[in-house]
Design a protein around this motif. Structure first.
Motif, PDB file in Angstrom:
ATOM      1  N   ASP A  81      67.894  -6.172  42.959  1.00 26.34           N
ATOM      2  CA  ASP A  81      67.942  -6.934  44.193  1.00 26.34           C
ATOM      3  C   ASP A  81      68.515  -8.325  43.906  1.00 26.34           C
ATOM      4  O   ASP A  81      67.828  -9.203  43.380  1.00 26.34           O
ATOM      5  CB  ASP A  81      66.526  -7.048  44.772  1.00 26.34           C
ATOM      6  N   HIS A  82      69.783  -8.519  44.277  1.00 25.88           N
ATOM      7  CA  HIS A  82      70.456  -9.776  43.956  1.00 25.88           C
ATOM      8  C   HIS A  82      70.113 -10.909  44.925  1.00 25.88           C
ATOM      9  O   HIS A  82      70.658 -12.001  44.813  1.00 25.88           O
ATOM     10  CB  HIS A  82      71.975  -9.561  43.899  1.00 25.88           C
ATOM     11  N   SER A  83      69.205 -10.633  45.873  1.00 26.22           N
ATOM     12  CA  SER A  83      68.834 -11.699  46.807  1.00 26.22           C
ATOM     13  C   SER A  83      67.568 -12.427  46.353  1.00 26.22           C
ATOM     14  O   SER A  83      67.113 -13.355  47.001  1.00 26.22           O
ATOM     15  CB  SER A  83      68.634 -11.108  48.206  1.00 26.22           C
ATOM     16  N   ILE A  84      66.983 -11.958  45.247  1.00 21.44           N
ATOM     17  CA  ILE A  84      65.809 -12.644  44.694  1.00 21.44           C
ATOM     18  C   ILE A  84      66.163 -13.160  43.303  1.00 21.44           C
ATOM     19  O   ILE A  84      66.610 -12.386  42.456  1.00 21.44           O
ATOM     20  CB  ILE A  84      64.595 -11.699  44.569  1.00 21.44           C
ATOM     21  N   ILE A  85      66.005 -14.444  43.081  1.00 24.03           N
ATOM     22  CA  ILE A  85      66.305 -15.030  41.765  1.00 24.03           C
ATOM     23  C   ILE A  85      65.024 -15.537  41.126  1.00 24.03           C
ATOM     24  O   ILE A  85      64.298 -16.329  41.730  1.00 24.03           O
ATOM     25  CB  ILE A  85      67.315 -16.188  41.876  1.00 24.03           C
ATOM     26  N   CYS A  86      64.757 -15.064  39.933  1.00 23.91           N
ATOM     27  CA  CYS A  86      63.602 -15.535  39.177  1.00 23.91           C
ATOM     28  C   CYS A  86      64.077 -16.602  38.198  1.00 23.91           C
ATOM     29  O   CYS A  86      64.931 -16.344  37.349  1.00 23.91           O
ATOM     30  CB  CYS A  86      62.977 -14.359  38.430  1.00 23.91           C
ATOM     31  N   ILE A  87      63.526 -17.797  38.313  1.00 23.07           N
ATOM     32  CA  ILE A  87      63.978 -18.913  37.486  1.00 23.07           C
ATOM     33  C   ILE A  87      63.105 -19.029  36.243  1.00 23.07           C
ATOM     34  O   ILE A  87      61.883 -19.158  36.342  1.00 23.07           O
ATOM     35  CB  ILE A  87      63.948 -20.210  38.299  1.00 23.07           C
ATOM     36  N   VAL A  88      63.736 -18.929  35.075  1.00 22.52           N
ATOM     37  CA  VAL A  88      62.978 -19.000  33.826  1.00 22.52           C
ATOM     38  C   VAL A  88      63.545 -20.097  32.931  1.00 22.52           C
ATOM     39  O   VAL A  88      64.675 -20.551  33.121  1.00 22.52           O
ATOM     40  CB  VAL A  88      63.015 -17.656  33.054  1.00 22.52           C
ATOM     41  N   GLU A  89      62.722 -20.477  31.965  1.00 27.03           N
ATOM     42  CA  GLU A  89      63.117 -21.565  31.071  1.00 27.03           C
ATOM     43  C   GLU A  89      64.204 -21.115  30.104  1.00 27.03           C
ATOM     44  O   GLU A  89      65.188 -21.803  29.888  1.00 27.03           O
ATOM     45  CB  GLU A  89      61.884 -22.038  30.290  1.00 27.03           C
ATOM     46  N   ASN A  90      64.011 -19.922  29.494  1.00 26.54           N
ATOM     47  CA  ASN A  90      64.966 -19.524  28.455  1.00 26.54           C
ATOM     48  C   ASN A  90      65.145 -18.006  28.373  1.00 26.54           C
ATOM     49  O   ASN A  90      64.489 -17.245  29.096  1.00 26.54           O
ATOM     50  CB  ASN A  90      64.529 -20.084  27.096  1.00 26.54           C
TER      51      ASN A  90
END
Lengths: 205, 205
Positions: A81-90
């Motif tokens: 699902d390219h409409s949800i972005i999970c933001i991570v440190e690394n």
């Protein structure tokens, strides 16, 4: 610890290894002597694998994760699902979340976390590329999956202030992750559940 | 621990590092990600240093120590006493003894120790080259500087049986109480032997 080396090549190799985090001179010497005990092919293979990192590693043009092509396997996967972005440190955090097999969206690797103590500000992180990605449209949710530390909270706060107008939902990992925990030390079940039960990001919470 | 890798190059590098003794997948990943954070020159330098180990490292034709030339610095040094050979298990032991700055003879590196449990017998060690060296003459003393373990004792015994006829003096490291040891923490065998083998008291020694 200081050693008297009988070979400059040996000394050079020990010095290179002891530059790595958590590896002192004594451990470095043990590792190099181990490599020398191996056959010549293993040694060459080790060296060439390191060199290939420099020549072949690329960063995904969408999410900034390490990959071999223009896009990483997650961004290249049309079933995600390219409409949800999970933001991570690394990069490691992407691996850890992928291991839970609970998340079907995509990622964005910040490449760090805001930390005034270490002199790391927003300009040092991959935030411009995230903003550009959001401006291209069709993003309905951002998941802030940073460590539950002061630096993580600061970064969450900053991202919320900067991006909340462009995004319908900004969520964060569900409570259950203890304050002070770093992502890599959380067990898979808890982490998996925390992604499923993510909650809307709210200030002062 | 199993990781889902976004890059084959990354996975290869982690696998190479995790072959090293005492380094698991998690540590290996941390080391590789650290290397990737460095600039490209550091990475290339690391890889090339490893490759140079394979192409440049040699073994001293006399003592079998690691070196860059035909002879190691100790064997090439004419001020050292070439009539005393100190026998050690490995390259690291040479460094440790050199660090004491107390020894002016030369070495012979066995490359291991007799250990039937690990399937290591005399034929696996550099003993033939030692015997050849002794036959060339002018050796007046062998110092057996192996570890004070069962394997060390076995190897000492074997070397003594095989070489004692060709050598005037075969000595071994003094066994006793370490400098700084408190009596209550010394094992009974060492302490018992130290009483039997007591030496005349001398001031300033």
């Amino acid at each position: 610890m200081y050693f008297t080396y009988s070979s400059k090549q040996l000394e050079d190799a020990v010095r290179e290894f002891s530059k790595l985090p958590g590896i002192g001179t004594k451990t470095a010497l043990r590792l190099v002597l181990h490599l020398l005990k191996e056959n010549r092919e293993s040694l060459d293979h080790f060296g060439n694998t390191i060199l290939r990192l420099g020549t072949h590693i690329r960063y995904c043009k969408d999410c900034m994760n390490i990959c071999d092509d223009e896009l990483c396997p997650v961004c290249a996967d049309k079933r995600r699902d390219h409409s949800i972005i999970c933001i991570v440190e690394n990069v490691k955090d992407v691996m850890i979340i992928e291991n839970t097999r609970q998340y079907r969206g995509v990622y964005h690797v910040l490449g760090g976390i805001i930390s005034p103590m270490d002199g790391i500000g927003p300009a040092d992180l991959n935030i411009d590329s995230l903003e550009a990605r959001i401006k291209r449209g069709n993003i309905r949710e951002l998941i802030l999956a940073l460590s539950a530390t002061m630096e993580g909270d600061t970064t969450n706060y900053y991202l919320y202030r900067r991006l909340s107008k462009s995004i319908p939902v900004i969520s964060t990992l569900a409570r259950g992750v203890s304050i002070g925990d770093e992502l890599e030390f959380i067990d898979e079940v808890t982490l998996g559940r925390s992604i499923l039960n993510r909650v809307p990001f709210e200030m002062n919470k």
